[in-house]
Scaffold this active site. Structure first.
Site, PDB file in Angstrom:
ATOM      1  N   GLY A  10      37.086  41.946  35.953  1.00 39.62           N
ATOM      2  CA  GLY A  10      36.759  42.540  34.657  1.00 39.62           C
ATOM      3  C   GLY A  10      38.061  42.815  33.911  1.00 39.62           C
ATOM      4  N   ASP A  34      37.985  37.451  34.715  1.00 40.94           N
ATOM      5  CA  ASP A  34      36.834  37.784  33.852  1.00 40.94           C
ATOM      6  C   ASP A  34      35.994  36.526  33.693  1.00 40.94           C
ATOM      7  OD1 ASP A  34      36.405  40.418  31.814  1.00 40.94           O
ATOM      8  OD2 ASP A  34      35.201  38.640  31.345  1.00 40.94           O
ATOM      9  N   THR A 120      33.011  50.479  38.111  1.00 40.89           N
ATOM     10  CA  THR A 120      31.827  50.285  37.258  1.00 40.89           C
ATOM     11  C   THR A 120      30.864  51.472  37.381  1.00 40.89           C
ATOM     12  OG1 THR A 120      32.032  47.915  37.649  1.00 40.89           O
ATOM     13  CG2 THR A 120      29.925  48.676  36.769  1.00 40.89           C
ATOM     14  N   HIS A 176      30.002  61.416  39.929  1.00 42.89           N
ATOM     15  CA  HIS A 176      30.742  61.230  38.676  1.00 42.89           C
ATOM     16  C   HIS A 176      29.748  61.297  37.521  1.00 42.89           C
ATOM     17  CE1 HIS A 176      33.772  59.796  35.950  1.00 42.89           C
ATOM     18  NE2 HIS A 176      33.195  58.639  35.743  1.00 42.89           N
TER      19      HIS A 176
HETATM   20  N1  APR Z   1      32.020  39.195  36.310  1.00 41.93           N
HETATM   21  C1  APR Z   1      33.242  39.524  35.861  1.00 41.93           C
HETATM   22  N2  APR Z   1      33.464  40.222  34.733  1.00 41.93           N
HETATM   23  C2  APR Z   1      32.390  40.599  34.046  1.00 41.93           C
HETATM   24  C3  APR Z   1      31.085  40.310  34.466  1.00 41.93           C
HETATM   25  C4  APR Z   1      30.915  39.565  35.652  1.00 41.93           C
HETATM   26  N3  APR Z   1      29.717  39.240  36.114  1.00 41.93           N
HETATM   27  N4  APR Z   1      30.231  40.842  33.557  1.00 41.93           N
HETATM   28  C5  APR Z   1      30.973  41.448  32.627  1.00 41.93           C
HETATM   29  N5  APR Z   1      32.282  41.315  32.912  1.00 41.93           N
HETATM   30  C6  APR Z   1      33.446  41.780  32.182  1.00 41.93           C
HETATM   31  C7  APR Z   1      33.264  41.711  30.673  1.00 41.93           C
HETATM   32  O1  APR Z   1      33.474  40.390  30.200  1.00 41.93           O
HETATM   33  C8  APR Z   1      34.340  42.678  30.187  1.00 41.93           C
HETATM   34  O2  APR Z   1      35.553  42.016  29.885  1.00 41.93           O
HETATM   35  O3  APR Z   1      33.682  43.141  32.430  1.00 41.93           O
HETATM   36  C9  APR Z   1      34.534  43.622  31.386  1.00 41.93           C
HETATM   37  C10 APR Z   1      34.194  45.082  31.080  1.00 41.93           C
HETATM   38  O4  APR Z   1      35.108  45.521  30.153  1.00 41.93           O
HETATM   39  P1  APR Z   1      34.752  46.561  28.984  1.00 41.93           P
HETATM   40  O5  APR Z   1      33.451  46.203  28.368  1.00 41.93           O
HETATM   41  O6  APR Z   1      35.964  46.697  28.133  1.00 41.93           O
HETATM   42  O7  APR Z   1      34.484  47.915  29.791  1.00 41.93           O
HETATM   43  P2  APR Z   1      35.581  48.974  30.291  1.00 41.93           P
HETATM   44  O8  APR Z   1      35.805  49.994  29.234  1.00 41.93           O
HETATM   45  O9  APR Z   1      36.743  48.257  30.857  1.00 41.93           O
HETATM   46  O10 APR Z   1      34.771  49.679  31.461  1.00 41.93           O
HETATM   47  C11 APR Z   1      34.454  48.974  32.638  1.00 41.93           C
HETATM   48  O11 APR Z   1      34.419  50.903  33.990  1.00 41.93           O
HETATM   49  O12 APR Z   1      34.688  53.123  33.474  1.00 41.93           O
HETATM   50  C12 APR Z   1      33.774  52.115  33.761  1.00 41.93           C
HETATM   51  O13 APR Z   1      31.804  52.749  32.488  1.00 41.93           O
HETATM   52  C13 APR Z   1      32.856  51.833  32.577  1.00 41.93           C
HETATM   53  O14 APR Z   1      31.331  50.484  33.825  1.00 41.93           O
HETATM   54  C14 APR Z   1      32.390  50.441  32.888  1.00 41.93           C
HETATM   55  C15 APR Z   1      33.626  49.845  33.558  1.00 41.93           C
END
Ligand code: APR
Length: 310
Positions: A10, A34, A120, A176
């Site tokens: 991610g 990602d 996550t 959390h």
């Molecule tokens: N495999 C890999 N990456 C993925 C997948 C997947 N199947 N599905 C989604 N993603 C990626 C998205 O493309 C995105 O770039 O996960 C990333 C999530 O990033 P953001 O939307 O910016 O979220 P972020 O603020 O980084 O938070 C991520 O952490 O704190 C927790 O609640 C928050 O669950 C969330 C996680």
């Protein structure tokens, strides 16, 4: 000697900022993954172009190929979706459970000996799910929440005391979520107990419990990522470098605080093999009651996911 590698699944706000912290603090090299074509590659290239200015020798590689996480010492899972308008809590739970499932299948395949740190949300539920899906020893799977929640609490205490934040230590236990347990009986400043007015103490508990929501409300789009990324980096550092100081983490409990066979926020020593030891803190009756309620809520969420088809 092989340089340690952290794979981050991610490359969103938390993932990319964690990559930045890890390389700039010289903790490990990073493989940033990602599913969105170009996203991890672009952020990795941007981070590497900062290397001459920042003066570090670490590398970050962006990828959409899971094969590239092979050999990673630690895998950090930040892949997930935020809640969108019109989406129920249950919809989000199913969506993120599906994502965590596909991520875990690939970690199992390509990095079977890694230590896995989940980020996550909903954190405790996703950590429990990841541990079940991975089938790794539970000591090798744990979640990042307590370091973040405690950091927020430490900052709020420092504001109340008018001191620098790093001089304050405190702990948050439990899930959390809004029932997390800021342990106000053990707040310290320069290693000495802190006493606050009852109004300040209550305000700190409440602001800590709402710490994530406070940022979401201000940002309007997206959620916190600087402090979460710092918290991830501290945990990875503790694992890779066998740091002796215990940290609050979401770990698998086997009777600690009466929590049986369940993930929950506790204080633990981390090292190369993962969770080395869970340390039980003495709690006031009020804190014990809060912890019980928090654990019950996490348990209900875990049962909810267990009953879902995804
Ligand atoms: N495999 C890999 N990456 C993925 C997948 C997947 N199947 N599905 C989604 N993603 C990626 C998205 O493309 C995105 O770039 O996960 C990333 C999530 O990033 P953001 O939307 O910016 O979220 P972020 O603020 O980084 O938070 C991520 O952490 O704190 C927790 O609640 C928050 O669950 C969330 C996680």
């Amino acid at each position: 000697m092989k340089k340690p590698v952290t794979a981050i699944i991610g490359a969103g706000q938390v993932g990319a900022t964690a990559a930045q912290r890890l390389i700039e603090k010289n903790i490990s090299n990073v493989v940033l993954f990602d599913i969105v074509e170009g996203l991890a590659e672009g952020k990795a290239l941007d981070l590497m172009e900062a290397a001459p200015v920042e003066g570090h020798n670490r590398e970050v590689k962006g990828t959409t190929r899971y094969e590239d996480i092979a050999g990673a010492d630690v895998v950090v899972v930040t892949a997930g979706m935020p809640r969108k308008p019109g989406m129920s809590r249950e919809d989000l739970l199913v969506l993120n459970a599906k994502i965590v499932k596909s991520v875990c299948e690939n970690i199992k395949k390509f990095a079977p000996n890694s230590i896995v740190i989940t980020v996550t949300n909903p954190l405790d539920i996703m950590t429990d799910l990841a541990a079940k899906l991975l089938g790794f020893p539970k000591s090798r799977v744990f979640g990042m929440a307590g370091v973040l929640d405690s950091a927020r609490m430490r900052y709020f205490i420092s504001l109340a005391l008018g001191v620098e934040p790093h001089r304050v230590s405190s702990i948050v236990l439990g899930g959390h979520g809004d029932l997390m347990v800021p342990v106000t009986s053990q707040m310290l400043c320069d290693g000495k107990p802190v006493t606050l007015s009852e109004a300040d103490r209550k305000a700190i508990i409440e602001r800590t419990q709402n710490g994530g929501a406070e940022i979401v409300k201000l940002l309007k789009t997206g959620s916190a990522f600087y402090a979460p990324a710092s918290s991830v980096a501290q945990m990875v550092d503790a694992v890779l470098n066998d740091k002796p100081a215990p940290l609050p983490v979401c770990a698998h409990c086997k009777g600690e605080y009466g929590v049986q066979d369940m993930y929950c926020g506790v204080v633990a020593k981390l090292g190369k093999e993962g969770i080395k030891e869970i340390i039980q803190l003495p709690l006031t009756p009020d804190e014990q009651r809060m912890l019980k309620e928090s654990v019950e809520k996490v348990g209900a969420g875990i049962r909810e996911v267990a009953a879902m088809a995804f």
